[in-house]
Design a protein around this motif. Structure first.
Motif, PDB file in Angstrom:
ATOM      1  N   ASP A 102       0.795  -1.220   0.000  1.00 32.60           N
ATOM      2  CA  ASP A 102       0.000   0.000   0.000  1.00 32.60           C
ATOM      3  C   ASP A 102       0.831   1.275   0.000  1.00 32.60           C
ATOM      4  O   ASP A 102       0.401   2.301  -0.498  1.00 32.60           O
ATOM      5  N   ILE A 103       2.040   1.216   0.512  1.00 29.95           N
ATOM      6  CA  ILE A 103       2.835   2.439   0.569  1.00 29.95           C
ATOM      7  C   ILE A 103       3.694   2.649  -0.672  1.00 29.95           C
ATOM      8  O   ILE A 103       4.156   3.753  -0.950  1.00 29.95           O
ATOM      9  N   THR A 126      11.876   2.948   1.108  1.00 29.33           N
ATOM     10  CA  THR A 126      11.322   2.051   0.085  1.00 29.33           C
ATOM     11  C   THR A 126      11.238   2.698  -1.292  1.00 29.33           C
ATOM     12  O   THR A 126      10.689   2.104  -2.218  1.00 29.33           O
ATOM     13  N   LYS A 127      11.798   3.894  -1.467  1.00 28.77           N
ATOM     14  CA  LYS A 127      11.656   4.596  -2.743  1.00 28.77           C
ATOM     15  C   LYS A 127      12.275   3.817  -3.902  1.00 28.77           C
ATOM     16  O   LYS A 127      11.841   3.950  -5.048  1.00 28.77           O
ATOM     17  N   HIS A 128      13.266   2.979  -3.603  1.00 23.77           N
ATOM     18  CA  HIS A 128      13.905   2.193  -4.670  1.00 23.77           C
ATOM     19  C   HIS A 128      12.984   1.115  -5.225  1.00 23.77           C
ATOM     20  O   HIS A 128      13.226   0.545  -6.286  1.00 23.77           O
ATOM     21  N   ALA A 138       5.009  10.208  -4.138  1.00 23.50           N
ATOM     22  CA  ALA A 138       5.806  10.149  -2.910  1.00 23.50           C
ATOM     23  C   ALA A 138       6.649  11.413  -2.745  1.00 23.50           C
ATOM     24  O   ALA A 138       6.817  11.919  -1.642  1.00 23.50           O
ATOM     25  N   ARG A 139       7.160  11.924  -3.857  1.00 25.14           N
ATOM     26  CA  ARG A 139       7.969  13.136  -3.811  1.00 25.14           C
ATOM     27  C   ARG A 139       7.145  14.322  -3.281  1.00 25.14           C
ATOM     28  O   ARG A 139       7.644  15.150  -2.510  1.00 25.14           O
ATOM     29  N   LYS A 140       5.888  14.397  -3.679  1.00 25.85           N
ATOM     30  CA  LYS A 140       5.025  15.472  -3.182  1.00 25.85           C
ATOM     31  C   LYS A 140       4.819  15.358  -1.675  1.00 25.85           C
ATOM     32  O   LYS A 140       4.777  16.368  -0.964  1.00 25.85           O
ATOM     33  N   LEU A 141       4.692  14.132  -1.201  1.00 24.57           N
ATOM     34  CA  LEU A 141       4.551  13.913   0.234  1.00 24.57           C
ATOM     35  C   LEU A 141       5.823  14.358   0.966  1.00 24.57           C
ATOM     36  O   LEU A 141       5.761  15.027   2.003  1.00 24.57           O
ATOM     37  N   VAL A 142       6.971  13.993   0.414  1.00 22.46           N
ATOM     38  CA  VAL A 142       8.251  14.398   1.011  1.00 22.46           C
ATOM     39  C   VAL A 142       8.355  15.918   1.043  1.00 22.46           C
ATOM     40  O   VAL A 142       8.780  16.512   2.041  1.00 22.46           O
ATOM     41  N   GLN A 143       7.954  16.580  -0.043  1.00 21.37           N
ATOM     42  CA  GLN A 143       8.012  18.034  -0.109  1.00 21.37           C
ATOM     43  C   GLN A 143       7.182  18.680   0.985  1.00 21.37           C
ATOM     44  O   GLN A 143       7.603  19.662   1.604  1.00 21.37           O
ATOM     45  N   GLU A 272      14.732  17.199  -2.970  1.00 22.21           N
ATOM     46  CA  GLU A 272      15.513  16.527  -4.011  1.00 22.21           C
ATOM     47  C   GLU A 272      16.705  15.814  -3.399  1.00 22.21           C
ATOM     48  O   GLU A 272      17.055  14.695  -3.780  1.00 22.21           O
ATOM     49  N   LEU A 273      17.315  16.460  -2.422  1.00 18.22           N
ATOM     50  CA  LEU A 273      18.476  15.885  -1.760  1.00 18.22           C
ATOM     51  C   LEU A 273      18.123  14.566  -1.070  1.00 18.22           C
ATOM     52  O   LEU A 273      18.825  13.563  -1.211  1.00 18.22           O
ATOM     53  N   LEU A 274      17.018  14.561  -0.339  1.00 16.06           N
ATOM     54  CA  LEU A 274      16.616  13.352   0.387  1.00 16.06           C
ATOM     55  C   LEU A 274      16.251  12.216  -0.564  1.00 16.06           C
ATOM     56  O   LEU A 274      16.504  11.048  -0.285  1.00 16.06           O
ATOM     57  N   MET A 275      15.672  12.563  -1.704  1.00 17.52           N
ATOM     58  CA  MET A 275      15.302  11.528  -2.661  1.00 17.52           C
ATOM     59  C   MET A 275      16.531  10.894  -3.300  1.00 17.52           C
ATOM     60  O   MET A 275      16.461   9.808  -3.869  1.00 17.52           O
ATOM     61  N   LYS A 276      17.692  11.547  -3.196  1.00 17.08           N
ATOM     62  CA  LYS A 276      18.922  10.997  -3.758  1.00 17.08           C
ATOM     63  C   LYS A 276      19.727  10.180  -2.752  1.00 17.08           C
ATOM     64  O   LYS A 276      20.640   9.457  -3.136  1.00 17.08           O
TER      65      LYS A 276
END
Length: 380
Positions: A102-103, A126-128, A138-143, A272-276
């Protein structure tokens, strides 16, 4: 550091066999520790979905915790409790055998999810595994989570670097710590009610602050990106972004495991940094400290903030040597065992003592406390 490596054989068998083996384990003198109970709850949350006949019971949500785990909480728990190879197997089973996706695969779940730090950590872990379209959501949630963290820290950062309180002047800016209590009481005494013994305040007064004049300083944040340091990774990214906006401060952000990755070019975009960031792997702290030493242009105007649990996977002696060399040239070195909202670390205390002996300051701080520490050092 993973907890599973320190388990005795009886506890390992108890976790493998599950709750059905409780009686036999107790007879053999096996009592589960707090970490083992948490492991049992995480395993039962997933594998407890199988009935005794081997059929799948999707509605079953086992576990020994005080409350039922959510998927994000469960993801964060297994990353805290188990080694990397075990985590990979558990996550694969969750997705392939139990369809608990679900996530990472369900857009409806992500669109309804309330952005918070727990969910943020689960996404980063779990982004990978996410498909491109889910990754966009997910990126919008992180933002959103990062935006809220930055708003709070920006206020604390502005206050820390705004200069010292000037009790001779007053300001229109309403900052609680600058309240002129005596003048407030004096000006509002006429509104005191003797019967209710209450003072009605109609006007507040706040002291002004002197403008802080700073030389050009260089702040280098070295962030351990091992899985156990995820909270600190998140808050380091936010802290670096807030420091980046300050005049007179040149900020670097460097992440490391066994490799060193300079993330400075993305420091103004913490999402962006965290997603990398790539979590996990070994730890070569001395290599990161050596990289920081190469970045320094004016040693006496530089601060190296090492954010790590101090478990050196390479050469402890070389780490101490590099820190000694930095402090000898009058570079400030701060070792933080945690940089997060609770500042409650688990770290190598022996190495921490050696770093202090080498001239570093060592502690654990919230981002706001770090801002105050940096402001005090820079403004002295």
């Amino acid at each position: 550091m993973s907890q599973v490596t320190g388990l005795d054989p009886l506890t390992r068998w108890r976790l493998i066999l599950g709750e059905a083996s409780d009686g036999a384990c107790r007879s053999a003198g096996c009592a589960l520790s707090a970490d083992a109970i948490a492991m049992d709850a995480a395993l039962d949350w997933l594998y407890g979905r199988d009935d005794e006949d081997g059929s799948r019971n999707i509605s079953r949500q086992g576990g020994r915790g005080d409350s039922a785990l959510t998927t994000p909480q469960w993801i964060n728990d297994i990353h805290r409790l188990f080694p990397k190879e075990t985590i990979e197997r558990i996550e694969r089973d969750a997705i392939e055998q139990y369809a608990i996706d679900d996530i990472i695969t369900n857009p409806d779940v992500l669109s309804r999810a309330e952005p918070n730090e727990t969910l943020l950590k689960a996404v980063l872990r779990t982004k990978h595994l996410m498909s491109p379209d889910i990754l966009v959501m997910a990126r919008k949630l992180v933002q959103e989570v990062v935006r809220k963290l930055m708003e709070r820290l920006s206020r604390e950062m502005a206050l820390a670097f705004s200069g010292v309180v000037d009790r001779r002047r007053h300001s229109r800016f309403k900052i609680a710590s600058d309240l002129d209590f005596r003048r407030v009481v004096k000006d509002n005494l006429k509104h005191y009610d003797p019967q209710t013994r209450r003072l009605t305040v109609e006007k507040l007064h706040f002291f002004a602050r002197n403008q802080r004049h700073m030389k050009q300083w260089q702040i280098i944040l070295l962030v351990d990106q091992s899985g156990s340091m995820l909270d600190s990774v998140i808050h380091s990214a936010v802290t670096a972004a807030c420091l980046w906006a300050l005049p007179g401060v040149k900020t670097h952000l460097v992440a490391f495991d066994t490799n060193v990755v300079d993330l400075t070019h993305d420091v103004d975009d913490p999402c962006e940094l965290l997603m990398k960031v790539q979590l996990g792997g070994g730890t070569d702290i001395q290599k990161a400290v050596g990289y920081a030493a190469e970045l320094i242009s004016q040693p006496e105007q530089a601060i190296v903030v090492l954010i790590s649990d101090f478990y050196e996977g390479a050469s402890p002696a070389m780490l101490i040597q590099r820190v000694t060399e930095l402090t000898a040239q009058r570079t400030l070195v701060l070792g933080l065992a945690a940089l997060d909202s609770t500042a409650e670390p688990a770290y190598d205390r022996d190495m921490a003592r050696k770093l202090v002996a080498a001239g570093a300051e060592v502690g654990a701080m919230t981002p706001g406390e770090l801002a105050g520490w940096l402001a005090a050092k820079i403004g002295r």
